[in-house]
Design an enzyme around this catalytic site. Sequence first.
Site, PDB file in Angstrom:
ATOM      1  N   CYS A 212      34.859  37.015  38.998  1.00 57.06           N
ATOM      2  CA  CYS A 212      35.860  36.233  39.721  1.00 57.06           C
ATOM      3  C   CYS A 212      37.243  36.833  39.494  1.00 57.06           C
ATOM      4  O   CYS A 212      37.674  37.003  38.349  1.00 57.06           O
ATOM      5  CB  CYS A 212      35.819  34.790  39.246  1.00 57.06           C
ATOM      6  N   CYS A 215      39.611  34.021  37.712  1.00 58.27           N
ATOM      7  CA  CYS A 215      39.527  33.609  36.307  1.00 58.27           C
ATOM      8  C   CYS A 215      38.716  34.557  35.427  1.00 58.27           C
ATOM      9  O   CYS A 215      38.676  34.393  34.218  1.00 58.27           O
ATOM     10  CB  CYS A 215      38.945  32.197  36.209  1.00 58.27           C
ATOM     11  N   CYS A 234      32.214  30.845  42.005  1.00 59.70           N
ATOM     12  CA  CYS A 234      32.578  30.955  40.592  1.00 59.70           C
ATOM     13  C   CYS A 234      32.226  29.646  39.884  1.00 59.70           C
ATOM     14  O   CYS A 234      32.699  28.589  40.277  1.00 59.70           O
ATOM     15  CB  CYS A 234      34.072  31.246  40.447  1.00 59.70           C
ATOM     16  N   CYS A 237      35.992  28.295  37.907  1.00 64.72           N
ATOM     17  CA  CYS A 237      37.273  27.825  38.467  1.00 64.72           C
ATOM     18  C   CYS A 237      37.145  27.249  39.878  1.00 64.72           C
ATOM     19  O   CYS A 237      38.120  26.766  40.440  1.00 64.72           O
ATOM     20  CB  CYS A 237      38.299  28.950  38.479  1.00 64.72           C
ATOM     21  N   ASP A 360      34.718  64.722  41.510  1.00 64.59           N
ATOM     22  CA  ASP A 360      33.695  64.116  40.665  1.00 64.59           C
ATOM     23  C   ASP A 360      32.634  63.513  41.579  1.00 64.59           C
ATOM     24  O   ASP A 360      32.887  62.561  42.313  1.00 64.59           O
ATOM     25  CB  ASP A 360      34.357  63.018  39.818  1.00 64.59           C
TER      26      ASP A 360
HETATM   27 ZN   LIG Z   1      36.771  31.825  38.774  1.00 64.99          ZN
END
Ligand SMILES: [Zn+2]
Length: 444
Positions: A212, A215, A234, A237, A360
């Site tokens: 997330c 958060c 999430c 939050c 790369d």
């Molecule tokens: Zn969150």
Amino acid sequence: MNIRRLLAVWSAKFIGFACRLTGKQGVTLAGQIALKLDPKILTELAGEVREKVFVVCGTNGKTTTNNLLCSAIEAEKKKVVCNHTGSNMLNGVVSAFVLSAGMNGHLDADYACIEIDEASTVRILPHFKPDYMVLTNLFRDQLDRYGEIDITMNLLKDAMHMAPDMTVIVNADDALSAYLAMESGNAYVTYGISEQVFEESIVNEIREGRFCKKCGEKLVYHFYHYSQLGDYECPSCGFKRPDPDFDASNIYAGGKLAFDVEGRHITANYRGFYNIYNILAAYTVARTAEMDLKHFNDVLYRFNPQNGRMEQFEIDGTHIMLNLAKNPAGFNQNISAVMEDETKKDVIILINDNDQDGIDISWLWDVDFDRFKDADVNSITVSGIRCQDMRLRLKYVDIPSALEPDVEKAIQERIKNGTGNLYVLVNYTALYSTRNILKKLEQG
Ligand SMILES: [Zn+2]
């Protein structure tokens, strides 16, 4: 009339013309000279667009989405400025406007459709404020191995702040893009696919953005479409996938593509589940700008994605599909598109490691090449500067491949001795040259 502007427009047109004569791509040079001669030229020409200015950003799908949007608007009998060639940094964008201007130095255009490299948005948006920005997705690009996706997100955030009246059109299924739009303070409109399309077992790719952005908690997914695109939430939050304003349903992605949106049935005659997102993005932004899009299915029917995005060629009875594959998410979607084709096929994979490709190439290890085993593949030829590395990568998953560093020879050999159905997957710096080879062979 402003003399500086006339001089800039004429010089750019002359450079563009001279480069075409000598077979060079002079697009960015023309823009660079024009901007030197008249630093206000981009601001002034963009200001002459009569209706709306659209910009398209995002890691994958920019060129297809932008060119499709342009075709859709042209089908409504409107004049459009567009950077079709995919020159999407400042000079390329200047060039698109300048080369569209008349010899009187003025623009005669109803709309502008401009794809912009994400990192270039903060250099371009000081020159003009778009009405709409499409954000297709944010994947780790070939160069973004070390947290560069965060840098890209910060640049896009700054760009959105530069144009507070701009509406952001965003892919709801991508947590990174959706978060950016929701936090920007700009108005936003979402599109996405709310139904589960794939069984869990076939989407096993390495994913970005599993955490997330708000958060830091690990996101919970109800299902994935591909890479990190899907239905997420999430647990900590409350950040979650927004309900899409434009929700595609009844998804079909086999030999062709089909879906329903706003009660309309949309069909396209080409492959690649990811192209549903590109079509949906173009549809959403045009509808948000209050266009009817009565001819949208005709546009899709005629649309041959340009510049090596699923571009098709017909050479001596062999059907050839050229496609750009420049990062893990793009490459995995390319493999899915090859697998949607149930007929026997040959595949050429060309990997370069020039500056623009990223020197790369360890990202090759993040691509699920083992899926080629189930794709009814007759042969795989590896080509390009790093063909040996590509061959090793395939060997690691027990897939044999032929080695031919020269792609023209590889293509000719497969036309002569192949199945008549050939996929050529190339990374960035190989795209232009390979496309020229195919064009040349097609003309005989
Ligand atoms: Zn969150």
